[in-house]
Design an enzyme around this catalytic site. Structure first.
Site, PDB file in Angstrom:
ATOM      1  N   LYS A   1      11.792  20.996  55.468  1.00  0.00           N
ATOM      2  CA  LYS A   1      12.640  22.180  55.397  1.00  0.00           C
ATOM      3  C   LYS A   1      14.105  21.798  55.581  1.00  0.00           C
ATOM      4  CE  LYS A   1      13.456  26.701  57.523  1.00  0.00           C
ATOM      5  NZ  LYS A   1      12.897  27.772  58.375  1.00  0.00           N
TER       6      LYS A   1
ATOM      7  N   HIS B   1     -14.340  16.317  15.633  1.00  0.00           N
ATOM      8  CA  HIS B   1     -13.942  17.647  16.056  1.00  0.00           C
ATOM      9  C   HIS B   1     -14.920  18.239  17.070  1.00  0.00           C
ATOM     10  CE1 HIS B   1     -10.847  17.359  13.106  1.00  0.00           C
ATOM     11  NE2 HIS B   1     -11.689  17.350  12.099  1.00  0.00           N
TER      12      HIS B   1
END
Length: 510
Positions: A135, A271
């Site tokens: 922080k 595919h």
């Protein structure tokens, strides 16, 4: 004099890092085992109790949760009132916090771990210090990853302080560290409590991709933290171009097919649908039969085998344009042969069998679907027969092979098989008859007109697919069954002398 507070579980490279800080004139505050390690290596330290004026209590559960620790970390140096408060209370600032957390993940991974052991490895003071330092990143360096030790030391030596950019990155990494830690604990505790309304996922970036499904789509490839078999995320790429988004999708589909076979097996895939697949007594036989199954569709496709890829198989592959070849291992001669195709991607993948459930996640707009991967493999048995005509062992073998393959074909799916290899595959049609027509015509065009078996991923509620199959020489069909009109397809099969088996299980693939 600047101060560093050091309290780590992972002590990799720690002594060298702290000695570097000490050489720069820093004071070192340390806790517990970290202090013992540093002291034994000639590093002068200040014990945490000397800073707080309070002993460690509750078996070390409480030692750093104190204003003289968090005040020294959190006070903003640019606010006079903060600094005055520190002075009034005899608190010195702390400019660097080097903390990583108790080994909770390693603890719960032990097969005999108890909940008590897990609870004792939940860090409290560590995350508090990490978050405080993160922080206040403008004034404090938070270092929780040993990989950052060298960067921090280099900047301190060169400039006397770290750059804003470095401290911001360290802060972001620190919050990631605590977030991952809390997620592990939450997942463990929620599992013990029987709660399942939340889904926590943790993946690390494996590689950025040039683009996604199409060139205008951005994409990245992330890997799970736990290594698993049959996973492209943990494959070893031996040669070839970088994998694309579509390569990864196709290769993953190929691995899911291979997973279901124990005997020598080869699948060619395009595919995300199998276009040629076969079993054989050897991997050479399986490869040749899979290639013969569809010499056209294999072009530009992917081939996966479940045995070491040999020189003979590599020689067969060499003249064909393939995108990827996957195997659990490669003979040196095979790699030498394939090395002449410099763009060919050659992947070595762990194919160790495991009964552990495999999670599968599919994203949808604004949501996520989660299920267990469909790893069920059914034994096709004579008792499944629902028609007057009965199968022999050879037919059962083909039906079982077809049933394993059709599971991996996009629904609606039909696989036509003979002698342990596919000869026609129909995928992704809006009705089952359409898929059957595609598969059966492929078989006919390949010169097969009798002795065929057909597998359907869904039930056949009408006699139309059965009648069509009979026209193309199908003598046996395997399907899930379960339609309210099953009797119609059974009657049609009996009328045409076709064997039909119901598995009682379906394998839709969307």
């Amino acid at each position: 004099m600047k101060r560093a507070l050091v309290s780590v579980s992972d002590k990799t490279g720690l002594v060298e890092f702290v000695k570097g800080l000490q050489d720069l004139g820093w004071e070192i505050i340390a806790t517990g085992g970290t202090q013992k390690l540093l002291d034994s290596n000639g590093v002068k330290t200040i014990g945490i109790s000397e800073v707080t004026g309070f002993p460690e209590i509750c078996d070390g559960r409480v030692k750093t949760l104190h204003p003289k620790v968090h005040g020294g970390i959190l006070a903003r140096r640019d606010i006079p009132e903060h600094m005055a408060t520190l002075k009034e209370n005899g608190i010195q600032t702390i400019e660097l916090v080097c903390v990583n957390l108790y080994p909770f993940k390693q603890t719960i991974a032990k097969p005999d771990v108890t909940m008590e052991d897990a609870i004792e490895n939940i860090d409290i003071g560590g995350p508090s210090m990490v978050r405080s330092a993160a922080k206040n990143w403008k004034d404090v360096n938070i270092v929780c990853d040993p990989a950052d030790y060298d960067t921090v030391l280099a900047e301190l030596r060169e400039n006397g302080w770290t750059s804003d950019e470095t401290r911001l990155k360290l802060s972001a990494k620190a919050y990631t560290h605590t977030a991952e830690y809390d997620m592990m604990i939450a997942s463990y505790m929620r599992g013990k409590a029987g709660l399942n309304e939340k889904l926590f996922l943790e993946y690390d970036l494996k590689q950025p991709l040039r683009y996604g499904e199409n060139p205008h789509q951005d994409a990245k490839f992330f890997a799970a933290q736990e290594k698993t078999p049959y996973s492209l995320a943990f494959a070893r790429q031996i040669q070839g171009k970088e994998l694309s988004y579509n390569n990864i999708q196709d290769a993953n589909a190929a691995l899911n097919v291979v997973r279901d076979f124990d005997e020598p097996f080869c699948v060619a895939l395009k595919h995300m649908n199998p276009c040629g697949a076969a079993v054989g007594k050897t991997i050479e036989e399986a490869w040749q039969a899979a290639y013969e199954a569809d010499k056209v569709s294999i072009y530009g496709g992917i081939v996966a085998v479940n045995r070491e890829l040999t020189a003979e198989v590599a020689r067969g592959m060499k003249p064909i344009f393939l995108e990827i070849v996957i195997a659990p291992s490669f003979s040196p001669e095979a790699l030498e042969i394939l090395s002449s195709k410099t763009n060919l991607r050659v992947l070595e993948v762990d194919m160790t069998k495991s009964d552990k459930p495999v999670p599968q996640y599919i994203s949808v707009n604004g949501g996520m679907l989660a299920q267990k991967l469909d790893t069920n493999v059914e034994d096709i048995k004579a008792e499944m027969c629902v028609t007057k005509a009965k199968p022999d062992n050879a037919i059962l073998d083909d039906l079982e092979f077809g049933w394993k393959i059709v599971k991996h074909v996009k629904s609606n799916a039909i696989a036509v098989v003979r002698d342990g290899h596919t000869i026609g595959v129909g995928a992704g049609q809006t009705n089952r008859v359409g898929s059957a027509e595609i598969a059966l015509k492929e078989a006919q065009n390949a010169g097969f007109s009798d002795g065929l078996t057909l597998a359907s991923d869904g039930f056949l509620p009408f006699g139309d697919t059965v009648a069509l199959a009979a026209q193309y020489g199908v003598k046996a069909i395997v399907q899930p069954g379960g339609s309210i009109r099953d009797e119609e397809s059974i009657r049609k099969a009996d009328e045409l002398g076709i064997i039909m088996l119901f598995t009682g299980v379906r394998h839709f693939k969307h």
